[in-house]
Scaffold this motif. Structure first.
Motif, PDB file in Angstrom:
ATOM      1  N   VAL A 162       0.829  -1.208   0.000  1.00  0.00           N
ATOM      2  CA  VAL A 162       0.000   0.000   0.000  1.00  0.00           C
ATOM      3  C   VAL A 162       0.859   1.252   0.000  1.00  0.00           C
ATOM      4  N   TRP A 163       2.069   1.165   0.540  1.00  0.00           N
ATOM      5  CA  TRP A 163       2.957   2.324   0.524  1.00  0.00           C
ATOM      6  C   TRP A 163       3.543   2.566  -0.863  1.00  0.00           C
ATOM      7  N   ASP A 164       3.813   1.511  -1.627  1.00  0.00           N
ATOM      8  CA  ASP A 164       4.222   1.710  -3.017  1.00  0.00           C
ATOM      9  C   ASP A 164       3.163   2.511  -3.767  1.00  0.00           C
ATOM     10  N   VAL A 165       1.909   2.151  -3.552  1.00  0.00           N
ATOM     11  CA  VAL A 165       0.802   2.804  -4.253  1.00  0.00           C
ATOM     12  C   VAL A 165       0.606   4.227  -3.737  1.00  0.00           C
ATOM     13  N   MET A 166       0.690   4.406  -2.419  1.00  0.00           N
ATOM     14  CA  MET A 166       0.516   5.734  -1.825  1.00  0.00           C
ATOM     15  C   MET A 166       1.545   6.717  -2.388  1.00  0.00           C
ATOM     16  N   CYS A 167       2.790   6.258  -2.514  1.00  0.00           N
ATOM     17  CA  CYS A 167       3.861   7.147  -2.953  1.00  0.00           C
ATOM     18  C   CYS A 167       3.704   7.584  -4.407  1.00  0.00           C
ATOM     19  N   ARG A 168       2.926   6.854  -5.176  1.00  0.00           N
ATOM     20  CA  ARG A 168       2.721   7.212  -6.583  1.00  0.00           C
ATOM     21  C   ARG A 168       1.594   8.216  -6.772  1.00  0.00           C
ATOM     22  N   GLN A 169       0.903   8.525  -5.690  1.00  0.00           N
ATOM     23  CA  GLN A 169      -0.193   9.483  -5.777  1.00  0.00           C
ATOM     24  C   GLN A 169       0.331  10.887  -5.484  1.00  0.00           C
ATOM     25  N   PRO A 170      -0.101  11.880  -6.250  1.00  0.00           N
ATOM     26  CA  PRO A 170       0.414  13.237  -6.040  1.00  0.00           C
ATOM     27  C   PRO A 170       0.022  13.793  -4.681  1.00  0.00           C
ATOM     28  N   HIS A 171       0.960  14.537  -4.084  1.00  0.00           N
ATOM     29  CA  HIS A 171       0.722  15.315  -2.866  1.00  0.00           C
ATOM     30  C   HIS A 171       0.479  14.449  -1.625  1.00  0.00           C
ATOM     31  N   LYS A 172       0.810  13.168  -1.697  1.00  0.00           N
ATOM     32  CA  LYS A 172       0.633  12.311  -0.520  1.00  0.00           C
ATOM     33  C   LYS A 172       1.893  12.258   0.342  1.00  0.00           C
ATOM     34  N   VAL A 173       3.057  12.424  -0.281  1.00  0.00           N
ATOM     35  CA  VAL A 173       4.334  12.351   0.430  1.00  0.00           C
ATOM     36  C   VAL A 173       5.127  13.612   0.111  1.00  0.00           C
ATOM     37  N   ALA A 174       5.751  14.167   1.122  1.00  0.00           N
ATOM     38  CA  ALA A 174       6.519  15.407   0.955  1.00  0.00           C
ATOM     39  C   ALA A 174       7.529  15.272  -0.172  1.00  0.00           C
ATOM     40  N   GLY A 175       7.563  16.275  -1.043  1.00  0.00           N
ATOM     41  CA  GLY A 175       8.546  16.299  -2.119  1.00  0.00           C
ATOM     42  C   GLY A 175       8.338  15.264  -3.196  1.00  0.00           C
ATOM     43  N   GLY A 176       7.212  14.555  -3.149  1.00  0.00           N
ATOM     44  CA  GLY A 176       7.015  13.470  -4.093  1.00  0.00           C
ATOM     45  C   GLY A 176       7.969  12.310  -3.879  1.00  0.00           C
ATOM     46  N   HIS A 177       8.530  12.214  -2.683  1.00  0.00           N
ATOM     47  CA  HIS A 177       9.491  11.153  -2.382  1.00  0.00           C
ATOM     48  C   HIS A 177       8.802   9.787  -2.360  1.00  0.00           C
ATOM     49  N   THR A 178       9.576   8.755  -2.629  1.00  0.00           N
ATOM     50  CA  THR A 178       9.053   7.390  -2.594  1.00  0.00           C
ATOM     51  C   THR A 178      10.061   6.479  -1.898  1.00  0.00           C
ATOM     52  N   GLY A 179       9.636   5.264  -1.645  1.00  0.00           N
ATOM     53  CA  GLY A 179      10.535   4.260  -1.080  1.00  0.00           C
ATOM     54  C   GLY A 179      11.141   3.355  -2.129  1.00  0.00           C
ATOM     55  N   GLU A 180      11.113   3.762  -3.387  1.00  0.00           N
ATOM     56  CA  GLU A 180      11.584   2.873  -4.456  1.00  0.00           C
ATOM     57  C   GLU A 180      13.067   2.545  -4.330  1.00  0.00           C
ATOM     58  N   VAL A 181      13.857   3.508  -3.845  1.00  0.00           N
ATOM     59  CA  VAL A 181      15.290   3.260  -3.624  1.00  0.00           C
ATOM     60  C   VAL A 181      15.618   3.321  -2.136  1.00  0.00           C
ATOM     61  N   ALA A 182      15.078   4.323  -1.442  1.00  0.00           N
ATOM     62  CA  ALA A 182      15.309   4.517  -0.002  1.00  0.00           C
ATOM     63  C   ALA A 182      16.814   4.468   0.285  1.00  0.00           C
ATOM     64  N   CYS A 183      17.231   3.627   1.227  1.00  0.00           N
ATOM     65  CA  CYS A 183      18.658   3.488   1.549  1.00  0.00           C
ATOM     66  C   CYS A 183      19.323   2.363   0.753  1.00  0.00           C
ATOM     67  N   ASP A 184      18.558   1.776  -0.176  1.00  0.00           N
ATOM     68  CA  ASP A 184      19.058   0.660  -0.986  1.00  0.00           C
ATOM     69  C   ASP A 184      19.575  -0.484  -0.113  1.00  0.00           C
ATOM     70  N   HIS A 185      18.950  -0.635   1.051  1.00  0.00           N
ATOM     71  CA  HIS A 185      19.366  -1.695   1.971  1.00  0.00           C
ATOM     72  C   HIS A 185      19.195  -3.075   1.341  1.00  0.00           C
ATOM     73  N   TYR A 186      18.280  -3.192   0.386  1.00  0.00           N
ATOM     74  CA  TYR A 186      18.073  -4.483  -0.276  1.00  0.00           C
ATOM     75  C   TYR A 186      19.377  -4.981  -0.899  1.00  0.00           C
ATOM     76  N   HIS A 187      20.173  -4.049  -1.436  1.00  0.00           N
ATOM     77  CA  HIS A 187      21.439  -4.433  -2.058  1.00  0.00           C
ATOM     78  C   HIS A 187      22.641  -4.178  -1.153  1.00  0.00           C
ATOM     79  N   ARG A 188      22.458  -3.425  -0.073  1.00  0.00           N
ATOM     80  CA  ARG A 188      23.578  -2.999   0.768  1.00  0.00           C
ATOM     81  C   ARG A 188      23.464  -3.521   2.201  1.00  0.00           C
ATOM     82  N   CYS A 189      22.662  -4.548   2.408  1.00  0.00           N
ATOM     83  CA  CYS A 189      22.421  -5.002   3.785  1.00  0.00           C
ATOM     84  C   CYS A 189      23.715  -5.480   4.450  1.00  0.00           C
TER      85      CYS A 189
END
Length: 450
Positions: free
Chosen positions: A31-58
């Motif tokens: 639901v957060w992936d979807v929320m972030c794609r909606q305008p004006h829901k997250v400051a600056g239009g930011h998303t969690g698509e990359v974030a800290c890239d912990h998926y690749h940098r754990c």
């Protein structure tokens, strides 16, 4: 002021806030992936698509945790990465990622404390009603079974949900968080009831199926009232305020904790909500009320109250110009004394502070370091208060600093920095802040330096 022997010093983070890899290796939508794609829901239009890239940098991040000396790491698992549709087909690559994190933590002698759900609800299940659907409890139990089958040979510490007050209150009542709903309060109560059922069923699965003896607890928001003075009347007023259900909102302790631990909803809430109560079926409260090993509290702030001569309780406004974090939250160290005290008195479960920390105005200084003296002062004051509670007889097992690393702060995007590790989001370079080196000394001394 040393803390108890075997006291656990850790830090925490959440899957969606740090991982990125939003579509990597078969992950499903949350639901957060979807929320972030909606305008004006997250400051600056930011998303969690990359974030800290912990998926690749754990591995890199866990090495930093080891450098700091963490004894434990409270992580959450990404439900839609493990089960892209929330139920059904298991994504093996998602489980391999979880294996990688758990194994790397253990290689560095860091104990994993696993939260099964920290808000990244599978979009596919939301489209089937989400927490409003009674089946959500069974969906969550199925997910829990998959995780326990895979990880419980190495994981012993479990929390089913993080902060239901937030994922229901902010996600389903105010609409500020995903999935962005503004429901009637009767529907909010239904969503709460189903989430509590899910918690109970998850505990049943863990108890029945875990390969190693489990320790299971909560990670609930701690709503804390603080007495204006040490007069018994003010202390009683603060206790009653902390343990009250005060209105048609989610910002209380007992509507969530009483069913989990005492097996019933609190009487004041029942009286307040009697006309809009959810459908409680026979056996529901027995399912919800499963034995727990600790009460996890997320505490950041509190409110001060005093008793009046007429028996009423008055909330005292925060002083103008008083200390505040960059979340605009008041700095109230006493919350880490009175919160654990009042909760322990009521529920008689060992306390773990599962989140505590502050958002600060951090940047890399000219010397290449990140100097955050405000955070060190904040944490020192709060930990001293927690230590006083322990000295006064509160049984406590641990403390998890929020957060180990700067991350995606939900609707605030990347504008708020809670971490003791600084992240340059353009380069993904990590820098240990002064508070990380300070926390290492706290851990080595078991709190003696505070």
């Amino acid at each position: 002021m040393p803390f108890p022997d075997r006291f656990v010093w850790g830090a925490a983070a959440a899957s969606y806030q740090i991982e990125g890899g939003a579509e990597a290796d078969g992950k499903g939508l949350s639901v957060w992936d979807v929320m972030c794609r909606q305008p004006h829901k997250v400051a600056g239009g930011h998303t969690g698509e990359v974030a800290c890239d912990h998926y690749h940098r754990c591995a890199e991040d866990i090495q930093l945790m080891a450098d700091i000396g963490l004894q434990a790491y409270r992580l959450s698992l990404p439900w839609p990465r493990i089960l892209p549709d929330g139920i059904g087909q298991v994504n093996e690559k998602g489980l391999e990622y979880c294996d990688r994190i758990i194994d790397t933590l253990l290689e560095h002698h860091i104990e994993p404390w696993v939260t099964l759900f920290h808000w990244d609800y599978p979009q596919a299940l939301f489209e089937q009603g989400g927490w409003l659907n009674r089946d959500s409890a069974d969906w969550f139990a199925e997910y829990t079974q998959v995780v326990v089958d895979r990880l419980s040979d190495r994981v012993t510490h479990w929390m089913p949900h993080n902060e239901p007050q937030c994922f229901i209150g902010l996600g389903h009542q105010s609409g500020d968080h995903a999935p962005g709903l503004k429901l009637s309060f009767s529907e909010v109560l239904t969503a709460i009831h189903h989430s509590l059922l899910a918690h109970g069923k998850a505990v049943q699965v863990i108890r029945a199926q875990a390969k190693r003896p489990p320790q299971i607890g909560t990670a609930l928001v701690g709503i804390v009232s603080i007495p204006a003075t040490d007069h018994p009347d003010d202390i009683a007023a603060a206790r009653s305020s902390t343990l009250a259900v005060s209105g048609k909102h989610c910002w209380n302790n007992t509507w969530f904790a009483d069913p989990l631990i005492l097996g019933h909803y609190p009487e004041d809430g029942m009286a307040r909500f009697h006309q809009i109560m959810p459908n409680i079926q026979p056996g529901d409260l027995e399912t919800i009320c499963q034995p727990l090993d600790f009460y996890g509290l997320n505490i950041y702030q509190g409110q001060t109250v005093r008793a009046e001569s007429d028996g009423c309780v008055t909330t005292i406004p925060h002083p103008p110009g008083g200390p505040r974090t960059t979340m605009d939250w008041p700095v109230i160290p006493e919350a880490l004394y009175w919160g654990p005290r009042f909760i322990y008195e009521r529920y008689q479960l060992p306390i773990v502070i599962t989140e505590n920390g502050m958002a600060n105005c951090d940047w890399v200084h000219r010397d290449g370091q990140v100097h955050d003296p405000q955070r060190i002062d904040f944490l020192t004051r709060y930990l001293q208060a927690y230590g006083r509670a322990i000295d006064d007889g509160i049984e406590a097992k641990g403390y998890f600093l929020w957060s180990i690393i700067d991350n995606f702060e939900w609707a605030f995007g990347y504008d708020k920095r809670f971490g003791i590790i600084y992240v340059d989001y353009e380069t993904q370079q990590r820098t240990l802040k002064d508070s990380a080196y300070w926390y290492k000394d706290v851990i080595v001394s078991n709190g003696q330096i505070l």
